[in-house]
Design an enzyme around this catalytic site. Sequence first.
Site, short mmCIF file in Angstrom:
data_model
loop_
_atom_site.label_atom_id
_atom_site.label_comp_id
_atom_site.label_asym_id
_atom_site.label_seq_id
_atom_site.Cartn_x
_atom_site.Cartn_y
_atom_site.Cartn_z
N ASP A 26 0.86 -1.19 0.00
CA ASP A 26 0.00 0.00 0.00
C ASP A 26 0.89 1.24 0.00
OD1 ASP A 26 -3.26 0.33 1.07
OD2 ASP A 26 -2.02 2.10 0.81
N ASP A 82 -7.08 -4.54 -3.89
CA ASP A 82 -8.15 -3.72 -3.32
C ASP A 82 -7.78 -2.24 -3.52
OD1 ASP A 82 -10.47 -3.22 -1.90
OD2 ASP A 82 -9.50 -3.31 0.06
N ASP A 99 4.48 2.35 -4.06
CA ASP A 99 3.54 2.54 -5.19
C ASP A 99 3.60 1.30 -6.08
OD1 ASP A 99 2.15 3.26 -7.44
OD2 ASP A 99 3.21 5.16 -7.72
N LYS A 149 -10.58 -4.84 -7.43
CA LYS A 149 -11.62 -3.83 -7.31
C LYS A 149 -11.79 -3.10 -8.65
CE LYS A 149 -11.43 -0.89 -3.69
NZ LYS A 149 -12.53 -1.08 -2.76
C1 SAM Z 1 -10.01 0.78 -0.42
S1 SAM Z 1 -8.41 1.06 0.29
C2 SAM Z 1 -8.03 -0.58 0.79
C3 SAM Z 1 -7.02 -0.64 1.86
C4 SAM Z 1 -6.79 -2.04 2.47
N1 SAM Z 1 -6.94 -3.10 1.51
C5 SAM Z 1 -7.73 -2.22 3.63
O1 SAM Z 1 -8.69 -2.98 3.50
O2 SAM Z 1 -7.50 -1.58 4.66
C6 SAM Z 1 -7.47 1.34 -1.15
C7 SAM Z 1 -5.99 1.45 -0.90
O3 SAM Z 1 -5.31 1.48 -2.15
C8 SAM Z 1 -4.09 2.15 -1.91
N2 SAM Z 1 -3.47 2.54 -3.19
C9 SAM Z 1 -3.95 3.39 -4.12
N3 SAM Z 1 -3.09 3.50 -5.15
C10 SAM Z 1 -2.04 2.68 -4.86
C11 SAM Z 1 -0.81 2.37 -5.53
N4 SAM Z 1 -0.50 2.94 -6.70
N5 SAM Z 1 0.03 1.50 -4.94
C12 SAM Z 1 -0.27 0.93 -3.74
N6 SAM Z 1 -1.42 1.20 -3.07
C13 SAM Z 1 -2.27 2.06 -3.62
C14 SAM Z 1 -4.51 3.34 -1.06
O4 SAM Z 1 -3.43 3.88 -0.37
C15 SAM Z 1 -5.58 2.71 -0.15
O5 SAM Z 1 -5.05 2.38 1.10
#
Ligand code: SAM
Length: 135
Positions: free
Chosen positions: A2, A50, A18, A90
């Site tokens: 994340d 996700d 990232d 997702k």
């Molecule tokens: C809906 S949340 C889900 C978080 C985790 N799965 C949970 O249930 O707590 C979406 C997550 O995607 C992460 N995210 C978005 N773009 C990302 C990227 N390019 N690389 C890694 N994580 C990313 C965000 O930081 C966020 O925490």
Amino acid sequence: MDLLEIKPINGVETYQGDFTSDEALRWLEEKLNLPHDEFGQGTADIVMSDMAPNTVGHKKTDHLRQMVLLEYAFDFALKALKVGGTFVAKSFTGGTTNDLIKQINSHFEHVHHIKPPSSRKDSVEMFIVATGFKG
Ligand SMILES: C[S@@+](CC[C@H](N)C(=O)[O-])C[C@H]1O[C@@H](n2cnc3c(N)ncnc32)[C@H](O)[C@@H]1O
């Protein structure tokens, strides 16, 4: 993996970074013993994403950003999955392009579009569940 800090989870290796960066991809490849430039040597039973972007409230922009993350996750699944493996990611209702759906359908035995009970009814989020990776 994340962008944000992840609280430690027993028995789970995590990475803050990232997913779309080369650095993160290399970390995953190393952990999964995947060659960098080759397909067809997947080792993972499942690839699950996700990931969601920070929404800005502009529907088209939010959909596009979600689709970019879905495409990155799908590209990684093509490289990382074993034959027979599963891909869960997702997506947004109405957000997946026909081209991407066709590609996903062509690589898996079964593809379902699911809105789990835990997902808010007023949210456009849904999940793609693709099983039986064909390679
Ligand atoms: C809906 S949340 C889900 C978080 C985790 N799965 C949970 O249930 O707590 C979406 C997550 O995607 C992460 N995210 C978005 N773009 C990302 C990227 N390019 N690389 C890694 N994580 C990313 C965000 O930081 C966020 O925490």
